[in-house]
Design an enzyme around this catalytic site. Structure first.
Site, PDB file in Angstrom:
ATOM      1  N   SER A  42       0.847  -1.189   0.000  1.00 13.80           N
ATOM      2  CA  SER A  42       0.000   0.000   0.000  1.00 13.80           C
ATOM      3  C   SER A  42       0.879   1.234   0.000  1.00 13.80           C
ATOM      4  O   SER A  42       2.062   1.172   0.342  1.00 13.80           O
ATOM      5  CB  SER A  42      -0.931   0.006   1.221  1.00 13.80           C
ATOM      6  OG  SER A  42      -0.166   0.117   2.407  1.00 13.80           O
ATOM      7  N   ASP A  43       0.304   2.370  -0.392  1.00 15.62           N
ATOM      8  CA  ASP A  43       1.095   3.597  -0.401  1.00 15.62           C
ATOM      9  C   ASP A  43       1.078   4.239   0.985  1.00 15.62           C
ATOM     10  O   ASP A  43       0.510   3.691   1.931  1.00 15.62           O
ATOM     11  CB  ASP A  43       0.607   4.547  -1.497  1.00 15.62           C
ATOM     12  CG  ASP A  43      -0.787   5.088  -1.207  1.00 15.62           C
ATOM     13  OD1 ASP A  43      -1.300   4.800  -0.117  1.00 15.62           O
ATOM     14  OD2 ASP A  43      -1.351   5.781  -2.056  1.00 15.62           O
ATOM     15  N   LYS A  44       1.678   5.410   1.128  1.00 13.78           N
ATOM     16  CA  LYS A  44       1.844   6.032   2.439  1.00 13.78           C
ATOM     17  C   LYS A  44       0.526   6.367   3.126  1.00 13.78           C
ATOM     18  O   LYS A  44       0.476   6.488   4.346  1.00 13.78           O
ATOM     19  CB  LYS A  44       2.704   7.287   2.319  1.00 13.78           C
ATOM     20  CG  LYS A  44       2.149   8.356   1.390  1.00 13.78           C
ATOM     21  CD  LYS A  44       3.061   9.561   1.328  1.00 13.78           C
ATOM     22  CE  LYS A  44       2.689  10.562   0.261  1.00 13.78           C
ATOM     23  NZ  LYS A  44       1.321  10.826   0.037  1.00 13.78           N
ATOM     24  N   THR A  45      -0.562   6.530   2.355  1.00 14.38           N
ATOM     25  CA  THR A  45      -1.843   6.863   2.986  1.00 14.38           C
ATOM     26  C   THR A  45      -2.617   5.622   3.406  1.00 14.38           C
ATOM     27  O   THR A  45      -3.683   5.728   3.987  1.00 14.38           O
ATOM     28  CB  THR A  45      -2.721   7.689   2.032  1.00 14.38           C
ATOM     29  OG1 THR A  45      -2.975   6.918   0.852  1.00 14.38           O
ATOM     30  CG2 THR A  45      -2.064   8.999   1.666  1.00 14.38           C
TER      31      THR A  45
END
Length: 217
Positions: free
Chosen positions: A208-211
């Protein structure tokens, strides 16, 4: 076919199985809507699917201006979001394509990719259909050749042809997937689409990305 041949028992059994299978799927995925909050008690909602922000938003019954942007509408709940903590009551305002989430999906106009699980079930269903058709035609032809009554031959061939079809397969699949969904809930993961359970179980690595939202690539 069973109905037209006067076999009431088989007709009722088949219809009951189809209804149970449909209701199980509906019960697991029902109730998503855009809502107006009527009561709120320590209610925090994760809206990452719409805003990309990982931190939950505190909700209240405060009256807001109609021009308030979606990310600031703290008196509303959105389809596709999930409750992190607290409790409350809400009035469903819009459902389906009329929701904010529905509008986004309508704009994208892209169909969800077919899962490996769905492909496997479809392939198995086609195989059963081919076997059933060949068996039915063969049995019917043999009975007619042996000079059996046409109607009896049709009924007999139909009865034998459906034997390879596992009538409880949809129920078995739904029950197993639902059981998996319940176990995911115990680990604080909400599954919105039941068919994704099988794909999730096949994963070795989830990125997943940083968010915290899932992104392609």
């Amino acid at each position: 076919m069973s109905y037209f041949l006067g076999d009431v028992t088989d007709t009722v059994i088949i219809i009951t199985i189809i209804l149970i299978s449909s209701l199980l799927g509906f019960w697991q995925e029902k109730g998503d809507a855009d809502c107006l909050i009527l009561e709120s008690k320590g209610l925090f909602v994760n809206e990452a699917t719409l805003t990309g922000e990982t931190y939950p938003v505190e909700k209240s019954t405060k009256t807001l201006n109609v021009e308030t942007p979606l990310a600031k509408l703290t008196n509303s709940l959105w389809m596709g979001t999930s409750v992190e903590s607290g409790s409350g009551k809400a009035l469903a305002i819009t459902t389906g394509q009329k929701t904010e989430f529905g509008k986004i999906s309508e704009e994208l106009r892209t169909s969800a990719p077919e899962t490996e699980f769905k492909r496997g079930i479809t392939k198995f269903g086609h195989f059963l259909m081919e076997v059933t058709m060949l068996m039915g035609i063969a049995i019917f032809a043999i009975n007619v050749y042996l000079q059996s009554p046409i109607l009896d031959s049709c009924h007999f061939s139909l009865a034998l042809a459906v034997r390879p079809t596992p009538q409880l397969l949809p129920e078995i699949i739904s029950v197993n997937i639902s059981h998996g969904a319940r176990e995911m809930v115990e680990n604080k993961v909400i599954v919105k689409r039941l068919a994704s359970i099988e794909n999730l179980g096949s994963m070795n690595l989830l990125c997943s990305d940083k968010t915290g939202t899932l992104t392609e690539g």
